[in-house]
Scaffold this motif. Structure first.
Motif, PDB file in Angstrom:
ATOM      1  N   VAL A 191       0.949  -1.172  -0.028  1.00 29.74           N
ATOM      2  CA  VAL A 191       0.016   0.058   0.088  1.00 29.74           C
ATOM      3  C   VAL A 191       1.054   1.193  -0.031  1.00 29.74           C
ATOM      4  O   VAL A 191       0.507   2.372  -0.581  1.00 29.74           O
ATOM      5  CB  VAL A 191      -0.799  -0.093   1.039  1.00 29.74           C
ATOM      6  CG1 VAL A 191      -1.895   1.257   1.172  1.00 29.74           C
ATOM      7  CG2 VAL A 191      -1.871  -1.101   1.173  1.00 29.74           C
ATOM      8  N   GLY A 192       1.845   1.282   0.838  1.00 26.43           N
ATOM      9  CA  GLY A 192       2.713   2.407   0.711  1.00 26.43           C
ATOM     10  C   GLY A 192       3.445   2.561  -0.530  1.00 26.43           C
ATOM     11  O   GLY A 192       3.417   3.871  -0.988  1.00 26.43           O
ATOM     12  N   GLN A 193       3.738   1.645  -1.160  1.00 27.01           N
ATOM     13  CA  GLN A 193       4.374   1.753  -2.663  1.00 27.01           C
ATOM     14  C   GLN A 193       3.422   2.200  -3.435  1.00 27.01           C
ATOM     15  O   GLN A 193       3.513   3.365  -4.305  1.00 27.01           O
ATOM     16  CB  GLN A 193       4.680   0.479  -3.188  1.00 27.01           C
ATOM     17  CG  GLN A 193       6.234  -0.145  -2.650  1.00 27.01           C
ATOM     18  CD  GLN A 193       7.198   0.526  -3.908  1.00 27.01           C
ATOM     19  OE1 GLN A 193       7.060  -0.113  -4.809  1.00 27.01           O
ATOM     20  NE2 GLN A 193       7.816   1.531  -3.707  1.00 27.01           N
ATOM     21  N   LEU A 194       1.921   1.594  -3.418  1.00 34.89           N
ATOM     22  CA  LEU A 194       1.206   2.145  -4.296  1.00 34.89           C
ATOM     23  C   LEU A 194       0.687   3.575  -4.071  1.00 34.89           C
ATOM     24  O   LEU A 194       0.497   4.389  -5.173  1.00 34.89           O
ATOM     25  CB  LEU A 194      -0.210   1.407  -3.927  1.00 34.89           C
ATOM     26  CG  LEU A 194      -1.424   1.356  -4.862  1.00 34.89           C
ATOM     27  CD1 LEU A 194      -1.114   0.844  -6.152  1.00 34.89           C
ATOM     28  CD2 LEU A 194      -2.582   0.594  -4.104  1.00 34.89           C
ATOM     29  N   VAL A 195       0.831   4.129  -2.622  1.00 32.58           N
ATOM     30  CA  VAL A 195       0.284   5.312  -2.467  1.00 32.58           C
ATOM     31  C   VAL A 195       1.421   6.462  -3.224  1.00 32.58           C
ATOM     32  O   VAL A 195       0.913   7.633  -3.654  1.00 32.58           O
ATOM     33  CB  VAL A 195       0.199   5.445  -0.925  1.00 32.58           C
ATOM     34  CG1 VAL A 195       0.277   7.205  -0.699  1.00 32.58           C
ATOM     35  CG2 VAL A 195      -1.093   5.073  -0.531  1.00 32.58           C
ATOM     36  N   SER A 196       2.463   6.024  -3.022  1.00 29.73           N
ATOM     37  CA  SER A 196       3.729   6.721  -3.469  1.00 29.73           C
ATOM     38  C   SER A 196       3.690   6.944  -5.052  1.00 29.73           C
ATOM     39  O   SER A 196       3.913   7.981  -5.778  1.00 29.73           O
ATOM     40  CB  SER A 196       4.919   6.713  -3.298  1.00 29.73           C
ATOM     41  OG  SER A 196       5.477   5.354  -3.801  1.00 29.73           O
ATOM     42  N   ILE A 197       3.273   5.758  -5.751  1.00 31.13           N
ATOM     43  CA  ILE A 197       3.004   5.875  -7.097  1.00 31.13           C
ATOM     44  C   ILE A 197       1.568   6.693  -7.776  1.00 31.13           C
ATOM     45  O   ILE A 197       1.753   7.476  -8.665  1.00 31.13           O
ATOM     46  CB  ILE A 197       2.784   4.503  -7.813  1.00 31.13           C
ATOM     47  CG1 ILE A 197       4.065   3.523  -7.582  1.00 31.13           C
ATOM     48  CG2 ILE A 197       2.480   4.201  -9.478  1.00 31.13           C
ATOM     49  CD1 ILE A 197       4.229   2.279  -7.815  1.00 31.13           C
ATOM     50  N   LEU A 198       0.732   6.587  -6.793  1.00 27.25           N
ATOM     51  CA  LEU A 198      -0.504   7.593  -7.036  1.00 27.25           C
ATOM     52  C   LEU A 198      -0.109   8.959  -6.745  1.00 27.25           C
ATOM     53  O   LEU A 198      -1.124   9.727  -7.223  1.00 27.25           O
ATOM     54  CB  LEU A 198      -1.612   6.861  -6.266  1.00 27.25           C
ATOM     55  CG  LEU A 198      -2.405   5.731  -6.717  1.00 27.25           C
ATOM     56  CD1 LEU A 198      -3.400   5.186  -5.618  1.00 27.25           C
ATOM     57  CD2 LEU A 198      -2.862   5.887  -8.057  1.00 27.25           C
ATOM     58  N   GLY A 199       0.885   9.265  -6.103  1.00 23.91           N
ATOM     59  CA  GLY A 199       1.528  10.509  -6.042  1.00 23.91           C
ATOM     60  C   GLY A 199       0.498  11.230  -4.874  1.00 23.91           C
ATOM     61  O   GLY A 199       0.465  12.379  -4.861  1.00 23.91           O
ATOM     62  N   LEU A 200      -0.208  10.444  -3.833  1.00 22.09           N
ATOM     63  CA  LEU A 200      -0.975  11.173  -2.788  1.00 22.09           C
ATOM     64  C   LEU A 200       0.000  11.662  -1.883  1.00 22.09           C
ATOM     65  O   LEU A 200       1.196  11.014  -1.553  1.00 22.09           O
ATOM     66  CB  LEU A 200      -1.774  10.167  -2.181  1.00 22.09           C
ATOM     67  CG  LEU A 200      -2.836   9.426  -2.949  1.00 22.09           C
ATOM     68  CD1 LEU A 200      -3.612   8.394  -2.189  1.00 22.09           C
ATOM     69  CD2 LEU A 200      -3.907  10.605  -3.499  1.00 22.09           C
ATOM     70  N   PRO A 201      -0.359  12.799  -1.221  1.00 24.24           N
ATOM     71  CA  PRO A 201       0.588  13.560  -0.348  1.00 24.24           C
ATOM     72  C   PRO A 201       0.364  12.926   1.084  1.00 24.24           C
ATOM     73  O   PRO A 201       0.465  13.634   1.922  1.00 24.24           O
ATOM     74  CB  PRO A 201      -0.330  14.924  -0.266  1.00 24.24           C
ATOM     75  CG  PRO A 201      -1.728  14.883  -0.635  1.00 24.24           C
ATOM     76  CD  PRO A 201      -1.752  13.685  -1.477  1.00 24.24           C
ATOM     77  N   VAL A 202       0.098  11.670   1.286  1.00 23.61           N
ATOM     78  CA  VAL A 202       0.291  10.943   2.523  1.00 23.61           C
ATOM     79  C   VAL A 202       1.010   9.556   2.197  1.00 23.61           C
ATOM     80  O   VAL A 202       1.497   9.442   1.133  1.00 23.61           O
ATOM     81  CB  VAL A 202      -1.263  10.341   2.797  1.00 23.61           C
ATOM     82  CG1 VAL A 202      -2.042  11.547   3.252  1.00 23.61           C
ATOM     83  CG2 VAL A 202      -1.818   9.643   1.903  1.00 23.61           C
ATOM     84  N   TYR A 203       1.360   9.017   3.393  1.00 23.27           N
ATOM     85  CA  TYR A 203       2.429   7.823   3.239  1.00 23.27           C
ATOM     86  C   TYR A 203       1.328   6.476   3.135  1.00 23.27           C
ATOM     87  O   TYR A 203       1.719   5.827   2.250  1.00 23.27           O
ATOM     88  CB  TYR A 203       3.207   7.677   4.598  1.00 23.27           C
ATOM     89  CG  TYR A 203       3.795   9.128   4.709  1.00 23.27           C
ATOM     90  CD1 TYR A 203       3.834   9.952   5.838  1.00 23.27           C
ATOM     91  CD2 TYR A 203       5.116   9.325   3.622  1.00 23.27           C
ATOM     92  CE1 TYR A 203       4.484  11.014   6.063  1.00 23.27           C
ATOM     93  CE2 TYR A 203       5.619  10.646   3.870  1.00 23.27           C
ATOM     94  CZ  TYR A 203       5.520  11.170   5.100  1.00 23.27           C
ATOM     95  OH  TYR A 203       6.068  12.477   5.344  1.00 23.27           O
ATOM     96  N   LEU A 204       0.608   6.395   4.169  1.00 21.65           N
ATOM     97  CA  LEU A 204      -0.439   5.217   4.443  1.00 21.65           C
ATOM     98  C   LEU A 204       0.608   4.068   4.468  1.00 21.65           C
ATOM     99  O   LEU A 204       0.306   2.884   3.642  1.00 21.65           O
ATOM    100  CB  LEU A 204      -1.374   5.096   3.465  1.00 21.65           C
ATOM    101  CG  LEU A 204      -2.427   6.231   3.484  1.00 21.65           C
ATOM    102  CD1 LEU A 204      -3.512   6.066   2.286  1.00 21.65           C
ATOM    103  CD2 LEU A 204      -2.992   6.248   4.829  1.00 21.65           C
ATOM    104  N   ASP A 205       1.755   4.050   5.150  1.00 23.17           N
ATOM    105  CA  ASP A 205       2.531   2.719   5.106  1.00 23.17           C
ATOM    106  C   ASP A 205       2.474   2.218   6.486  1.00 23.17           C
ATOM    107  O   ASP A 205       3.490   1.303   6.633  1.00 23.17           O
ATOM    108  CB  ASP A 205       4.035   3.296   4.712  1.00 23.17           C
ATOM    109  CG  ASP A 205       4.513   4.295   5.662  1.00 23.17           C
ATOM    110  OD1 ASP A 205       5.411   4.776   5.389  1.00 23.17           O
ATOM    111  OD2 ASP A 205       3.816   4.580   6.684  1.00 23.17           O
TER     112      ASP A 205
END
Lengths: 259, 280, 281
Positions: free
Chosen positions: B91-105
């Motif tokens: 999820v952490g990786q997915l979020v950084s790919i989606l470019g969201l300004p959160v970590y969610l890791d």
């Protein structure tokens, strides 16, 4: 297949006992922090890491990975600290509240050289060490085998997990889920993905736990290992010497007042 | 014949409690040293040796906490942790790919802590960073202590009923985020000079230009993003767990003992219909 | 070897019993097949014999479950596990993930129990040989087919030398080739001394490999007997199981007035014989 960066080669570095390499890595970290001049970190890179990389046959891969990770960080570091360093006094160029200061640049150089050294050393370590061997070696020396189980299991699960996540994403898209624009759209796109992922997680976990119990995982007996990790006397000596070196690195600068 | 679930290995109970206590003390002491000690001097010069002590303190503390915590965990919990770590990383990786300004890791860490307690949260947290370091980037490793703290706080939040209602969870998350920001600020400052990423670096630069010290700048930057990120994480976890059948949740002794999700069904079997309530 | 006497069990928070008044006996060296509709209680029975119920699942168990001379419901879980090996449906979930090749994977259980290294090596080699997977010892368990993974799971149990092996729907997630692989080793396992309980849907294969078959229906053992007896029993549909294709074909033929002599066929060989004969017009 393990999903670490490990590259399978047959080099002297690869053949070293993983704990030896770990001890050396930690000693390097201590040296670079204890004597934090930029030329110490660069010295370590040139005199220790580069030769080791060449000998290991992983130099190319190391460079590629390190560049990807380091380039953004180093660039940002120099820009941010170069321009806004709080302790900056000697301005080379000014523009409003921003001033390019020598102190800032030197600071960035110090931090930057440390990061470069640490990243290169860590990646080289991972490139030349099979995770299974590392964990076996650590378990032999007293680490709880539960850590070993968790780490290996996660490494081998992640590709399967990613596949499952992709599968769920495809299925949701087929049902009309559109990764919407904007922050809200994207966060709400995550939810229908997370719920099935987590639900799947729970059913699996019950079964995995049963399978583990059935194989004596909860046993309190002293565990043995089928495949020992090779070690040599020379390495044992090196491993004892390293902490001494690290200690010296910490004490010497204090003693000679160089800092 | 009524039997209890498999017992944990607490034959070295004393040793483990000491490990945990010492680990916690080391982490707190390190943090206090950094805050009360020499923050200005440390920030001014990259040649300060305080950084070594700071980092060493955090790393050693985290390792001691983990070494003491692992033995309390029964097989059923251990089976869950790899999946939770994989969740964190994917999820952490997915979020950084989606470019969201959160970590969610940390979703996996909070999930495990809510079901199995702070000890499980500690192990999930530290190993998430270790595995991230082994597979993606070594830059994650210095922040291991932060994930550990998240695991601990999520576990205690669950224990004190913060997961019983949907609106309590984000509050617990925000508080956890504040603590996480404050603990990670010295790491971001002394190891990375504030440059942990493009966006975060720019924020740090902005704060410094406004007159903040390096440590102040990284703390403020953290406070802008971590509380929000953790509040969202805790909310996601409470929503997901509420959606699961009660039977799944009640399998966990920790959940039953501290009534993490409110009143549970009676444990004694009976032929009458079971009563379950999810509050919130 | 296995004797269940009057066993009743209800899961925690359950409204009614999962199994009620079950009595069953399995002799040493026997292969018992257990059939039942989904949800009838096969997995519950498997876990009871293996000692996982009530130790892991909680709930209330009455009656005695004697395996190899001891009541597993009263033993510690680690002692129960030493008597009964358990293989479950999902091959993927049985791979520990802790090991990077099949050899070490099979040895995992022995490592946990602290078996000396040389003995481990011998037992692993023997188990792999028995199951025909010696050529896979250096492969990663994740690079195997489902059937091969199940064989590794069986080997991982065999290596522990438990007197009893319980297999809970071991082929339900496998393709026909994988299913064959698993069933084909049953005789080899029995020859090596195991007592086996196989819980399955695939009734036709049970007839080929099992000494006796038990039927679980309505929360209890509805019938036990010779495979062909059970499979030809008309109550199979009532029990939620249904008959084999060949039995269905023979009954359909009978309904059309084509009545062959002899017993109703339950397998392809019998069907070939039955339908191959001159059938009275």
């Amino acid at each position: 297949m393990a999903s670490t960066l490990y590259m399978d080669r047959n080099s002297p570095i690869h053949r070293l006992n993983p704990v030896t390499k770990l001890v050396i890595l930690v000693t390097l970290i201590v040296i670079v922090f204890a004597i934090p001049f930029w030329w110490v970190a660069m010295g370590v890179v040139v005199l220790v890491i580069v030769p080791a990389a060449v000998v290991s046959g992983c130099g190319g891969r190391l460079t590629r990975i390190a560049l990807t990770i380091l380039l953004p960080i180093v660039v940002v570091l120099f820009i941010v600290q170069g321009l806004t360093f709080p302790g900056g006094r000697t301005a080379l160029w000014e523009w409003g509240p921003l001033a390019l200061t020598t102190e800032g640049l030197l600071f960035a150089l110090g931090i930057g050289s440390r990061i470069v050294c640490l990243v290169l050393a860590s990646i080289l370590f991972v490139l030349t060490t099979h995770p299974g061997d590392l964990l076996s070696a650590l378990t032999e020396r007293g680490m709880s085998p539960k850590f070993s189980y968790i780490i290996s299991s996660t490494l081998q699960l992640i590709p399967a997990f990613q596949d499952r996540a992709n599968g769920i994403l495809l299925a949701q898209q087929a049902r009309g889920l559109v990764v919407g624009k904007g922050l809200r759209g994207r966060i709400s796109a995550m939810m229908p993905l997370l719920a099935p992922l987590v639900l799947g997680m729970f059913t699996d976990v019950e079964e995995r736990a049963t399978a583990m119990e059935a194989r004596g995982f909860g046993s309190t007996a002293k565990r043995t290992a089928l495949t020992p990790v090779p070690d040599t006397t020379a390495q044992r000596i090196v491993r004892w010497a390293m902490p001494v070196v690290a200690l010296a690195a910490i004490i010497l600068p204090l003693a000679t007042g160089a800092l | 014949m009524f039997s209890t679930p498999a017992k944990t290995d607490d034959s070295h109970r004393m040793r483990n409690t000491i490990l945990i206590a010492v680990g916690a003390v080391v982490i707190v002491a390190t943090y206090l040293y950094l805050v009360i000690g020499q923050p200005t001097e440390v920030a001014e010069s990259s040649t300060s040796q305080a950084s070594l002590i700071a980092i060493a303190g955090y790393v050693i503390g985290a390792i001691l906490l983990a070494a003491g915590s692992i033995h309390r965990l029964p097989t059923a919990t251990i089976a869950m942790i790899p999946v939770a770590i994989a969740l964190n990383i994917v999820v952490g990786q997915l979020v950084s790919i989606l470019g969201l300004p959160v970590y969610l890791d940390s979703i996996g860490t909070v999930l495990v802590a809510a079901l199995a307690g702070p000890a499980a949260g500690v192990v999930t947290g530290i190993l998430t960073n270790v595995i991230w370091g082994l597979t993606l980037s070594p830059l994650a490793l210095p922040f291991a202590v932060v994930q550990v703290v998240i695991g601990v706080m999520a576990g205690y939040a669950a224990r004190y009923g913060m997961f019983r209602r949907f609106y309590l969870a984000p509050i617990a998350g925000a508080i956890t985020g504040i603590v996480a920001a404050v603990i990670s600020a010295p790491i971001a400052a002394f190891i990375f000079g504030g440059a942990t990423g493009g966006g975060t670096g720019a924020l740090v630069g902005a704060f410094q230009a406004m007159g903040q010290s390096l440590l102040g700048a990284t703390t403020l930057q953290g406070l802008l993003s971590d509380p929000l990120d953790k509040a969202i994480t805790f909310t996601i976890v409470v929503v997901i767990l509420a959606a699961l059948p009660s039977r799944f949740r009640q399998r966990f002794p920790f959940v039953r003992q501290y009534r993490v999700f409110g009143k549970s069904a009676p444990a004694v079997t009976s032929k009458s219909a079971s009563v379950t309530e999810t509050e919130g | 070897m296995i004797t269940l006497t009057d066993v009743s069990y209800a899961y925690p928070d359950a409204e009614h019993f999962a199994l009620e008044k079950v009595s069953l006996h399995v002799g040493r060296g026997e292969i018992l097949g257990v059939v039942g509709a989904s949800g009838a209680g096969k997995t519950t029975l498997a876990k009871i014999i293996a000692g996982f119920i009530p130790h892991v699942d909680g709930g209330e168990l009455t009656g005695t479950v004697v395996v190899d001379g001891a009541d597993v419901s009263e033993l510690k879980l680690s002692d129960a596990v030493a008597k009964v090996g358990l293989v479950i449906q999902n091959p993927f979930n049985q791979i520990s993930g802790a090991k990077y090749d099949v050899r070490n994977e099979i040895a995992f259980g022995l490592e946990n129990l602290g078996v000396p290294r040389e003995e481990m090596a011998e037992r692993v080699a023997a188990a792999a040989d028995l199951l025909g997977i010696s050529h896979l010892l250096d492969t990663s368990p994740y690079d195997l087919s489902g059937g091969q993974q199940q064989l590794v799971a069986v080997a991982s149990m065999v290596v522990l030398r438990t007197p009893v092996l319980v297999m809970d729907e071991p082929t339900s997630q496998l393709d026909p080739a994988g299913t064959r692989m698993v069933f084909d080793v049953l005789s080899a396992l029995r020859e090596a001394g195991s007592t086996i309980v196989v819980l399955e849907h695939k009734v036709e294969l049970l007839r080929e490999h099992c000494d006796r078959v038990a039927v679980i229906a309505r929360e209890t053992v509805a019938a036990v007997g010779e495979p062909r007896e059970i499979l030809a029993d008309e109550r199979m549909t009532e029990w939620g199981i249904g008959a084999t294709r060949f039995t269905q074909a023979a009954r359909a033929a009978a309904a059309r007035g084509i009545v062959p002599d002899g017993a109703v066929p339950v397998s392809i060989d019998e069907a070939a014989v039955t339908f191959g004969e001159e059938v009275p017009a």
